[in-house]
Design a protein around this motif. Structure first.
Motif, PDB file in Angstrom:
ATOM      1  N   LYS A 107       0.983  -1.119  -0.021  1.00 37.09           N
ATOM      2  CA  LYS A 107      -0.023  -0.048  -0.018  1.00 37.09           C
ATOM      3  C   LYS A 107       0.876   1.321  -0.041  1.00 37.09           C
ATOM      4  CE  LYS A 107      -3.730   2.359   2.252  1.00 37.09           C
ATOM      5  NZ  LYS A 107      -4.690   2.337   3.546  1.00 37.09           N
ATOM      6  N   ILE A 108       0.576   1.865  -1.263  1.00 39.72           N
ATOM      7  CA  ILE A 108       1.647   3.093  -1.182  1.00 39.72           C
ATOM      8  C   ILE A 108       0.876   4.489  -0.946  1.00 39.72           C
ATOM      9  CG2 ILE A 108       3.397   4.485  -2.799  1.00 39.72           C
ATOM     10  CD1 ILE A 108       3.281   1.794  -4.517  1.00 39.72           C
ATOM     11  N   SER A 111       2.034  11.738  -0.797  1.00 37.85           N
ATOM     12  CA  SER A 111       1.855  12.948  -0.142  1.00 37.85           C
ATOM     13  C   SER A 111       1.343  14.260  -0.975  1.00 37.85           C
ATOM     14  CB  SER A 111       3.322  13.509   0.664  1.00 37.85           C
ATOM     15  OG  SER A 111       4.474  13.354  -0.199  1.00 37.85           O
ATOM     16  N   ASP A 112       1.029  14.039  -2.161  1.00 39.15           N
ATOM     17  CA  ASP A 112       0.525  15.159  -2.845  1.00 39.15           C
ATOM     18  C   ASP A 112      -0.953  15.163  -3.226  1.00 39.15           C
ATOM     19  OD1 ASP A 112      -0.032  12.682  -4.351  1.00 39.15           O
ATOM     20  OD2 ASP A 112       1.135  13.141  -6.237  1.00 39.15           O
ATOM     21  N   GLY A 113      -1.633  14.341  -2.172  1.00 41.85           N
ATOM     22  CA  GLY A 113      -3.113  14.464  -2.140  1.00 41.85           C
ATOM     23  C   GLY A 113      -3.649  13.627  -3.061  1.00 41.85           C
ATOM     24  N   GLY A 114      -2.881  12.755  -3.739  1.00 43.87           N
ATOM     25  CA  GLY A 114      -3.298  11.569  -4.643  1.00 43.87           C
ATOM     26  C   GLY A 114      -3.854  10.356  -3.916  1.00 43.87           C
ATOM     27  N   GLY A 115      -3.924  10.413  -2.658  1.00 45.26           N
ATOM     28  CA  GLY A 115      -4.465   9.090  -1.981  1.00 45.26           C
ATOM     29  C   GLY A 115      -3.495   8.000  -2.060  1.00 45.26           C
ATOM     30  N   SER A 116      -3.939   6.741  -2.356  1.00 45.83           N
ATOM     31  CA  SER A 116      -2.827   5.550  -2.138  1.00 45.83           C
ATOM     32  C   SER A 116      -3.064   4.765  -3.281  1.00 45.83           C
ATOM     33  CB  SER A 116      -3.045   4.923  -0.882  1.00 45.83           C
ATOM     34  OG  SER A 116      -4.489   4.414  -0.858  1.00 45.83           O
ATOM     35  N   ASP A 117      -2.197   3.820  -3.433  1.00 49.65           N
ATOM     36  CA  ASP A 117      -2.221   2.646  -4.446  1.00 49.65           C
ATOM     37  C   ASP A 117      -2.036   1.370  -3.663  1.00 49.65           C
ATOM     38  OD1 ASP A 117      -2.810   3.984  -6.842  1.00 49.65           O
ATOM     39  OD2 ASP A 117      -0.624   4.386  -7.155  1.00 49.65           O
ATOM     40  N   LYS A 118      -2.685   0.206  -4.320  1.00 50.67           N
ATOM     41  CA  LYS A 118      -2.321  -1.051  -3.687  1.00 50.67           C
ATOM     42  C   LYS A 118      -1.882  -2.014  -4.668  1.00 50.67           C
ATOM     43  CE  LYS A 118      -6.000  -0.806   0.120  1.00 50.67           C
ATOM     44  NZ  LYS A 118      -6.798  -1.455   0.783  1.00 50.67           N
ATOM     45  N   MET A 225       8.323  -3.659 -12.330  1.00 50.01           N
ATOM     46  CA  MET A 225       7.795  -2.677 -12.677  1.00 50.01           C
ATOM     47  C   MET A 225       8.154  -1.648 -11.487  1.00 50.01           C
ATOM     48  SD  MET A 225       3.781  -3.782 -13.167  1.00 50.01           S
ATOM     49  CE  MET A 225       3.506  -3.806 -11.480  1.00 50.01           C
ATOM     50  N   MET A 226       8.331  -0.096 -12.359  1.00 55.28           N
ATOM     51  CA  MET A 226       8.812   1.020 -11.540  1.00 55.28           C
ATOM     52  C   MET A 226       7.617   1.775 -11.191  1.00 55.28           C
ATOM     53  SD  MET A 226      11.673   3.970 -12.407  1.00 55.28           S
ATOM     54  CE  MET A 226      13.080   2.631 -12.412  1.00 55.28           C
ATOM     55  N   VAL A 227       7.298   2.339 -10.052  1.00 60.17           N
ATOM     56  CA  VAL A 227       6.210   3.043  -9.767  1.00 60.17           C
ATOM     57  C   VAL A 227       6.492   4.423 -10.034  1.00 60.17           C
ATOM     58  CG1 VAL A 227       4.708   3.773  -7.651  1.00 60.17           C
ATOM     59  CG2 VAL A 227       5.756   1.521  -7.580  1.00 60.17           C
ATOM     60  N   HIS A 228       5.259   5.047 -10.754  1.00 60.25           N
ATOM     61  CA  HIS A 228       5.412   6.216 -11.182  1.00 60.25           C
ATOM     62  C   HIS A 228       6.121   7.455 -10.196  1.00 60.25           C
ATOM     63  CE1 HIS A 228       3.294   5.183 -14.754  1.00 60.25           C
ATOM     64  NE2 HIS A 228       2.393   4.675 -14.044  1.00 60.25           N
ATOM     65  N   ASP A 229       6.636   8.430 -10.771  1.00 56.32           N
ATOM     66  CA  ASP A 229       7.469   9.527  -9.994  1.00 56.32           C
ATOM     67  C   ASP A 229       6.387  10.388  -9.112  1.00 56.32           C
ATOM     68  OD1 ASP A 229       9.314  11.296  -9.107  1.00 56.32           O
ATOM     69  OD2 ASP A 229       9.674  12.184 -10.695  1.00 56.32           O
ATOM     70  N   ARG A 230       6.032   9.802  -8.195  1.00 53.63           N
ATOM     71  CA  ARG A 230       5.186  10.600  -7.225  1.00 53.63           C
ATOM     72  C   ARG A 230       5.853  10.571  -5.865  1.00 53.63           C
ATOM     73  NH1 ARG A 230      -0.725   8.545  -7.703  1.00 53.63           N
ATOM     74  NH2 ARG A 230      -1.156  10.401  -6.145  1.00 53.63           N
ATOM     75  N   PRO A 231       5.332  11.699  -4.876  1.00 53.12           N
ATOM     76  CA  PRO A 231       6.191  11.920  -3.657  1.00 53.12           C
ATOM     77  C   PRO A 231       5.534  10.498  -2.638  1.00 53.12           C
ATOM     78  CG  PRO A 231       4.559  13.418  -4.104  1.00 53.12           C
ATOM     79  CD  PRO A 231       4.611  12.560  -5.414  1.00 53.12           C
ATOM     80  N   ILE A 232       6.437   9.851  -2.138  1.00 52.35           N
ATOM     81  CA  ILE A 232       5.744   8.818  -1.326  1.00 52.35           C
ATOM     82  C   ILE A 232       6.041   9.239   0.124  1.00 52.35           C
ATOM     83  CG2 ILE A 232       6.360   6.344  -0.648  1.00 52.35           C
ATOM     84  CD1 ILE A 232       7.531   6.010  -3.358  1.00 52.35           C
ATOM     85  N   ARG A 233       4.817   9.298   0.840  1.00 45.17           N
ATOM     86  CA  ARG A 233       4.685   9.461   2.213  1.00 45.17           C
ATOM     87  C   ARG A 233       4.991   8.096   3.072  1.00 45.17           C
ATOM     88  NH1 ARG A 233       0.358   9.131   5.430  1.00 45.17           N
ATOM     89  NH2 ARG A 233      -0.986   9.266   3.745  1.00 45.17           N
ATOM     90  N   SER A 234       4.394   7.212   2.547  1.00 43.33           N
ATOM     91  CA  SER A 234       5.037   5.910   3.374  1.00 43.33           C
ATOM     92  C   SER A 234       4.634   4.570   2.519  1.00 43.33           C
ATOM     93  CB  SER A 234       4.161   5.990   4.781  1.00 43.33           C
ATOM     94  OG  SER A 234       2.681   5.695   4.467  1.00 43.33           O
ATOM     95  N   ILE A 235       5.041   3.478   2.664  1.00 37.61           N
ATOM     96  CA  ILE A 235       4.902   2.144   2.184  1.00 37.61           C
ATOM     97  C   ILE A 235       4.355   1.204   3.279  1.00 37.61           C
ATOM     98  CG2 ILE A 235       5.519   0.539   0.611  1.00 37.61           C
ATOM     99  CD1 ILE A 235       7.636   2.465  -0.435  1.00 37.61           C
ATOM    100  N   GLU A 236       3.612   0.560   3.033  1.00 43.12           N
ATOM    101  CA  GLU A 236       2.985  -0.480   3.971  1.00 43.12           C
ATOM    102  C   GLU A 236       3.161  -1.976   3.381  1.00 43.12           C
ATOM    103  OE1 GLU A 236      -0.966   0.461   5.633  1.00 43.12           O
ATOM    104  OE2 GLU A 236      -0.542   2.437   5.613  1.00 43.12           O
ATOM    105  N   TYR A 237       3.850  -2.923   3.871  1.00 49.28           N
ATOM    106  CA  TYR A 237       4.059  -4.087   3.379  1.00 49.28           C
ATOM    107  C   TYR A 237       3.634  -5.251   4.416  1.00 49.28           C
ATOM    108  CZ  TYR A 237       7.596  -2.148   0.463  1.00 49.28           C
ATOM    109  OH  TYR A 237       8.382  -1.386  -0.580  1.00 49.28           O
TER     110      TYR A 237
END
Length: 268
Positions: A107-108, A111-118, A225-237
């Motif tokens: 779960k990524i 911090s740019d207001g774009g929520g998260s990705d799973k 795969m490379m995750v798109h260039d976005r500011p990452i606040r946290s990653i949950e594994y």
């Protein structure tokens, strides 16, 4: 049985794919279906199988995979390119047999207001920096563990522990252990900065949270795969509730695969 063929663009892989399609079309109880398959046959190597996994991961619980390798020996591939006829015969006698392996859930949070990705990973996810030292806080179930300084962190599945994780000094995990592994990449350890300096094995009930000090300028991968260039606040594994299933008409034990892949058939 509905079958999809997922091949790389190599000449030898295309030859195998053509022969396999002809064999499936001639069989009475088999049909080609790339949109809604029950079984996916990957032709190439482990990289091709990883691509097939991500192509179909929206329906991962309903699909089994088979790998045919057309180059170097693949860890996930059971069949050689000269065994197509034997494979078609096995497909016709299929009774649903399978073996399953754990998957990694990501779960990524941005911090740019774009929520998260799973996302799901079959092998691993890596967070690293290229131009400077990466600084991150590591938590396990909200318990602070360490402030990591170094090149990066690799979080892997048991089967993925034989891939990039192994190359950076991580342990090889038996896939019967429903666990994930976090391995450090070139950590800084001196009288000022300290890390554990060894891989951590995490149980399925626990979540690993990585919080980078700098939300920008990080590189995050999920398998190849490379995750798109976005500011990452946290990653949950954590271990996913989903698993990958392989159709195994001839079972090769995990440790036999490890021995064959890294040591060779002749250990004398």
């Amino acid at each position: 049985m509905r079958i999809a063929i997922f091949s790389n663009n190599g000449k030898s892989s295309n030859v195998v794919a053509t022969k396999l399609k002809q064999g499936i079309l001639k069989a009475r109880n088999l049909q080609l279906d790339g949109l809604n398959p029950e079984l996916v046959i990957s032709i190439g190597g482990d990289g091709t199988l990883l691509s097939a996994f991500h192509h179909y991961n929206d329906s991962i619980d309903e699909i089994r995979f088979i790998g045919i390798h057309t180059g170097h020996l693949g860890f996930y591939t059971d069949w050689r390119d000269n065994e197509v006829d034997h494979l078609v015969h096995s497909l016709q006698r299929d009774n649903g047999q399978s073996v399953s392996y754990p998957l990694l859930s990501l779960k990524i949070n941005y911090s740019d207001g774009g929520g998260s990705d799973k996302l799901l990973a079959l092998n691993e996810s890596v967070l690293k920096r290229v131009s400077s030292t990466m600084v991150t806080d590591i938590y396990i179930n909200h318990q602070f563990i360490e402030k990591f300084r170094g090149d990066g962190l690799c979080t892997s599945t048991p089967t993925g522990s034989t891939a990039y994780n192994k190359s950076i000094g991580g342990a090889i995990l038996d896939p019967s252990l429903n666990a994930i592994q976090v391995s450090e990449m070139a950590s800084i350890n001196n009288r000022v900065f300290r890390t554990l300096g060894s891989p951590m094995i995490i149980s399925p009930e626990q979540t690993v949270t990585i919080i980078p000090k700098d939300h920008y300028h990080n590189v995050l991968t999920c398998d190849q795969m490379m995750v798109h260039d976005r500011p990452i606040r946290s990653i949950e594994y954590q271990i996913s509730n989903h698993r990958i299933y392989f159709a195994r008409y001839r079972h090769i034990h995990f440790w036999e695969r490890v021995s064959n892949s890294f040591i060779g058939l002749d250990n004398n």
